[in-house]
Scaffold this motif. Structure first.
Motif, mmCIF file in Angstrom:
data_model
loop_
_atom_site.group_PDB
_atom_site.id
_atom_site.type_symbol
_atom_site.label_atom_id
_atom_site.label_comp_id
_atom_site.label_asym_id
_atom_site.label_seq_id
_atom_site.Cartn_x
_atom_site.Cartn_y
_atom_site.Cartn_z
ATOM 1 N N LEU A 133 0.603 -1.184 0.025
ATOM 2 C CA LEU A 133 -0.196 0.145 -0.012
ATOM 3 C C LEU A 133 0.972 1.344 0.212
ATOM 4 O O LEU A 133 1.894 1.504 0.871
ATOM 5 N N VAL A 134 0.612 2.202 -0.898
ATOM 6 C CA VAL A 134 1.583 3.346 -0.969
ATOM 7 C C VAL A 134 0.384 4.679 -0.808
ATOM 8 O O VAL A 134 -0.608 4.829 -1.496
ATOM 9 N N SER A 135 0.855 5.624 -0.147
ATOM 10 C CA SER A 135 -0.087 6.792 0.117
ATOM 11 C C SER A 135 0.091 7.665 -0.933
ATOM 12 O O SER A 135 0.902 7.594 -1.666
ATOM 13 N N THR A 136 -1.245 8.079 -1.197
ATOM 14 C CA THR A 136 -1.447 9.024 -2.295
ATOM 15 C C THR A 136 -1.385 10.674 -1.780
ATOM 16 O O THR A 136 -1.335 11.473 -2.697
ATOM 17 N N GLN A 137 -0.939 10.799 -0.615
ATOM 18 C CA GLN A 137 -0.762 11.983 -0.203
ATOM 19 C C GLN A 137 0.774 12.583 -0.443
ATOM 20 O O GLN A 137 1.543 11.807 -0.008
ATOM 21 N N PRO A 138 0.716 13.891 -0.982
ATOM 22 C CA PRO A 138 2.248 14.295 -1.369
ATOM 23 C C PRO A 138 2.911 14.396 -0.086
ATOM 24 O O PRO A 138 4.178 14.097 0.052
ATOM 25 N N ARG A 139 2.532 15.156 0.884
ATOM 26 C CA ARG A 139 3.315 15.147 2.238
ATOM 27 C C ARG A 139 2.711 14.222 3.049
ATOM 28 O O ARG A 139 1.377 14.291 3.474
ATOM 29 N N ARG A 140 3.595 13.443 3.625
ATOM 30 C CA ARG A 140 3.474 12.084 4.645
ATOM 31 C C ARG A 140 3.663 12.518 5.880
ATOM 32 O O ARG A 140 5.043 12.610 6.227
ATOM 33 N N ILE A 141 2.709 12.737 6.752
ATOM 34 C CA ILE A 141 2.997 13.050 8.041
ATOM 35 C C ILE A 141 2.107 11.824 8.941
ATOM 36 O O ILE A 141 1.156 11.447 8.755
ATOM 37 N N THR A 142 2.889 11.414 9.815
ATOM 38 C CA THR A 142 2.663 10.403 10.695
ATOM 39 C C THR A 142 1.865 10.862 11.886
ATOM 40 O O THR A 142 1.722 12.148 12.132
ATOM 41 N N GLN A 143 1.214 9.987 12.643
ATOM 42 C CA GLN A 143 0.135 10.505 13.709
ATOM 43 C C GLN A 143 1.067 10.719 14.844
ATOM 44 O O GLN A 143 0.609 12.047 15.609
ATOM 45 N N THR A 144 2.311 10.357 15.180
ATOM 46 C CA THR A 144 3.310 11.027 16.098
ATOM 47 C C THR A 144 3.503 12.582 15.872
ATOM 48 O O THR A 144 3.382 13.310 16.695
ATOM 49 N N GLU A 145 3.781 12.943 14.391
ATOM 50 C CA GLU A 145 4.029 14.307 14.188
ATOM 51 C C GLU A 145 3.017 15.014 14.270
ATOM 52 O O GLU A 145 3.068 16.254 14.898
ATOM 53 N N ARG A 146 1.670 14.599 14.143
ATOM 54 C CA ARG A 146 0.480 15.470 14.209
ATOM 55 C C ARG A 146 0.263 15.856 15.852
ATOM 56 O O ARG A 146 0.030 16.833 16.171
ATOM 57 N N ARG A 147 0.582 14.736 16.487
ATOM 58 C CA ARG A 147 0.426 15.043 18.104
ATOM 59 C C ARG A 147 1.476 15.920 18.437
ATOM 60 O O ARG A 147 0.968 16.912 19.430
ATOM 61 N N LEU A 148 2.669 15.941 18.162
ATOM 62 C CA LEU A 148 3.651 16.902 18.429
ATOM 63 C C LEU A 148 3.122 18.450 17.912
ATOM 64 O O LEU A 148 3.582 19.286 18.902
ATOM 65 N N GLU A 149 2.645 18.403 16.786
ATOM 66 C CA GLU A 149 2.456 19.744 16.097
ATOM 67 C C GLU A 149 1.250 20.228 17.097
ATOM 68 O O GLU A 149 1.200 21.590 17.420
ATOM 69 N N LEU A 150 0.445 19.442 17.745
ATOM 70 C CA LEU A 150 -0.722 19.906 18.154
ATOM 71 C C LEU A 150 -0.412 20.509 19.752
ATOM 72 O O LEU A 150 -0.937 21.288 20.354
ATOM 73 N N ARG A 151 0.860 19.808 20.145
ATOM 74 C CA ARG A 151 1.299 20.488 21.455
ATOM 75 C C ARG A 151 2.275 21.704 21.258
ATOM 76 O O ARG A 151 2.981 21.939 22.305
ATOM 77 N N GLY A 152 2.476 22.044 20.131
ATOM 78 C CA GLY A 152 3.434 23.361 19.692
ATOM 79 C C GLY A 152 4.976 22.718 19.680
ATOM 80 O O GLY A 152 5.799 23.346 19.702
ATOM 81 N N VAL A 153 5.142 21.426 19.538
ATOM 82 C CA VAL A 153 6.492 20.845 19.312
ATOM 83 C C VAL A 153 6.803 20.646 17.821
ATOM 84 O O VAL A 153 5.881 20.155 17.215
ATOM 85 N N ARG A 154 7.968 20.987 17.285
ATOM 86 C CA ARG A 154 8.286 20.823 15.833
ATOM 87 C C ARG A 154 8.904 19.760 15.754
ATOM 88 O O ARG A 154 10.139 19.489 16.368
ATOM 89 N N PRO A 155 8.381 18.645 15.135
ATOM 90 C CA PRO A 155 9.156 17.357 14.933
ATOM 91 C C PRO A 155 10.355 17.477 13.953
ATOM 92 O O PRO A 155 10.570 18.247 13.374
ATOM 93 N N TRP A 156 11.326 16.885 14.515
ATOM 94 C CA TRP A 156 12.683 16.826 13.693
ATOM 95 C C TRP A 156 12.453 16.188 12.250
ATOM 96 O O TRP A 156 13.111 16.889 11.337
ATOM 97 N N LYS A 157 11.370 15.472 11.975
ATOM 98 C CA LYS A 157 11.014 14.901 10.557
ATOM 99 C C LYS A 157 10.572 16.280 9.761
ATOM 100 O O LYS A 157 10.854 16.415 8.524
ATOM 101 N N SER A 158 9.946 17.138 10.425
ATOM 102 C CA SER A 158 9.423 18.431 9.683
ATOM 103 C C SER A 158 10.748 19.313 9.242
ATOM 104 O O SER A 158 10.573 19.703 8.049
#
Length: 386
Positions: free
Chosen positions: A171-196
């Motif tokens: 299975l391959v994602s069709t989204q151009p920017r691929r963000i994991t759930q962990t990244e979303r949680r960090l961004e919601l807490r105001g933390v910038r993930p290293w992957k970003s």
């Protein structure tokens, strides 16, 4: 050509309850319509779904899932078509689960461009199978089933369809920017993930490059290591060797095909047309130093595991005052010496944390263990003690 995007919500995470999710889905009257499935109280559907989960006491952290069903913009699907599509899909794939369908038309990106929004459906499916009394699992095979089912139903409604997922195919994602759930949680807490950070710097380097060599030089100036292994491109933060990932899992533009396409469409690109194989070969040149650094990192991790074992033995033997000292493996090549200078401090800090954790655990055990007081040794006598 409807697409389906599943989202999983966990206990203690963002929108962990259906009540919190309802506030988002139906706020400011944004919901065009609401259809309930296996729900007895449509006005308080969120409370009913949360109450059902509380009654079953299922294992795991997954509370519910939400499936976003969006037709193609070229289909110009009406509210009635999307409602029928979502309801028939839900009836076919989750007949024994509680589900709620919320219709929206507020596509922020399209409205910002002055375009008309696309009617789409948010299908909230509770994690409880009402008949089996078990939690509904979502594995790769189930993902294929729900996708193929949606395409089949869309074709019967006169909508365009995507190709079916083949069983066993990755299975391959069709989204151009691929963000994991962990990244979303960090961004919601105001933390910038290293992957970003790695993703943004790599995309910026790609936009400024016209050749594979320039792309590699830009990444080098940004302290990002690029490695090509088995035809795949990997990016790593030079200051922290544990932060490494595949480039195509950060963004579709950073895959081998995406990089080739970007270089061929660059304004400053040379006249030659690059092929994907040529780009991989050019980016893979000079990988020997990165491979040596990667091998040295592996040796350092092995040394850290060995040190952890020695610390545990010292704790078990109650010789904390004679803890062994952690030593990095001896670097031989210039690349290994460079990596030892970059990452040595990180491995030494990790060794100190391990030793501190084991020492505290030992102290806690000793404090909680009752000690038995024995009487002093006295010579035994025949008869009564004198």
């Amino acid at each position: 050509m409807p697409t389906i995007k599943p989202q999983t919500f966990h206990t203690g995470a963002h929108h962990a309850t259906c009540t919190a999710r309802r506030n988002y889905l139906e706020r400011d009257g944004r919901a065009l319509d609401r259809i309930c499935f296996n729900v007895s109280d449509p006005e308080h559907w969120d409370r009913e779904l949360d109450s059902t989960r509380a009654q079953y006491h299922l294992r795991g952290s997954v509370t519910y899932r939400e499936y976003i069903i969006s037709p193609s913009a070229s289909d110009h699907a009406s509210v009635a078509q999307v409602r029928d599509l979502a309801y028939r899909w839900c009836e076919e794939n989750f007949p024994t689960a509680e589900a709620v369908i919320i219709l929206h038309n507020d596509n922020k990106s399209r409205i910002a461009q002055g375009k008309k929004g696309i009617v789409h459906a948010h299908v909230v499916v509770n994690s409880v199978d009402l008949e089996a009394g078990r939690k509904i699992a979502l594995d790769n095979e189930k993902v294929r089933e729900v996708h193929n089912s949606l395409q089949r139903i869309a074709a019967t409604l006169g909508l365009s369809r995507m190709p079916d997922y083949i069983k066993g195919q990755r299975l391959v994602s069709t989204q151009p920017r691929r963000i994991t759930q962990t990244e979303r949680r960090l961004e919601l807490r105001g933390v910038r993930p290293w992957k970003s950070e790695v993703r943004d710097m790599a995309l910026q380097a790609l936009s400024l490059s016209a050749t594979p060599q320039e792309f590699k030089q830009c990444l080098d100036r940004a302290d990002i290591d690029l490695l090509v292994s088995c035809g795949r491109i990997y990016l790593a933060d030079r200051d922290n060797p544990t932060r490494a990932c595949r480039a195509d899992r950060l963004d579709a533009a950073l895959s081998a095909q995406g990089i080739t396409r970007s270089l061929n469409h660059s304004q400053n690109a040379p006249e030659q047309i690059y092929k994907t194989s040529d780009v991989k070969r050019e980016l893979g040149k000079g990988n020997q130093a990165q491979l040596q650094m990667q091998a040295y990192d592996h040796r350092c991790r092995k040394a850290l595991e060995t040190y952890h074992t020695l610390v545990k033995k010292s704790v078990a033997a109650d010789t904390l005052n004679k803890l062994p000292s952690f030593q990095l493996p001896k670097p031989y090549t210039q690349a290994e010496k460079q990596r030892a200078a970059q990452a040595g401090r990180l491995f030494f800090e990790a060794a100190q944390r391990l030793a501190r954790a084991d020492s505290k655990a030992s102290e806690t055990i000793n404090k909680n263990t009752p000690t038995t007081q024995f009487p002093p040794n006295r010579p035994r006598t025949h008869g009564l003690d004198r």
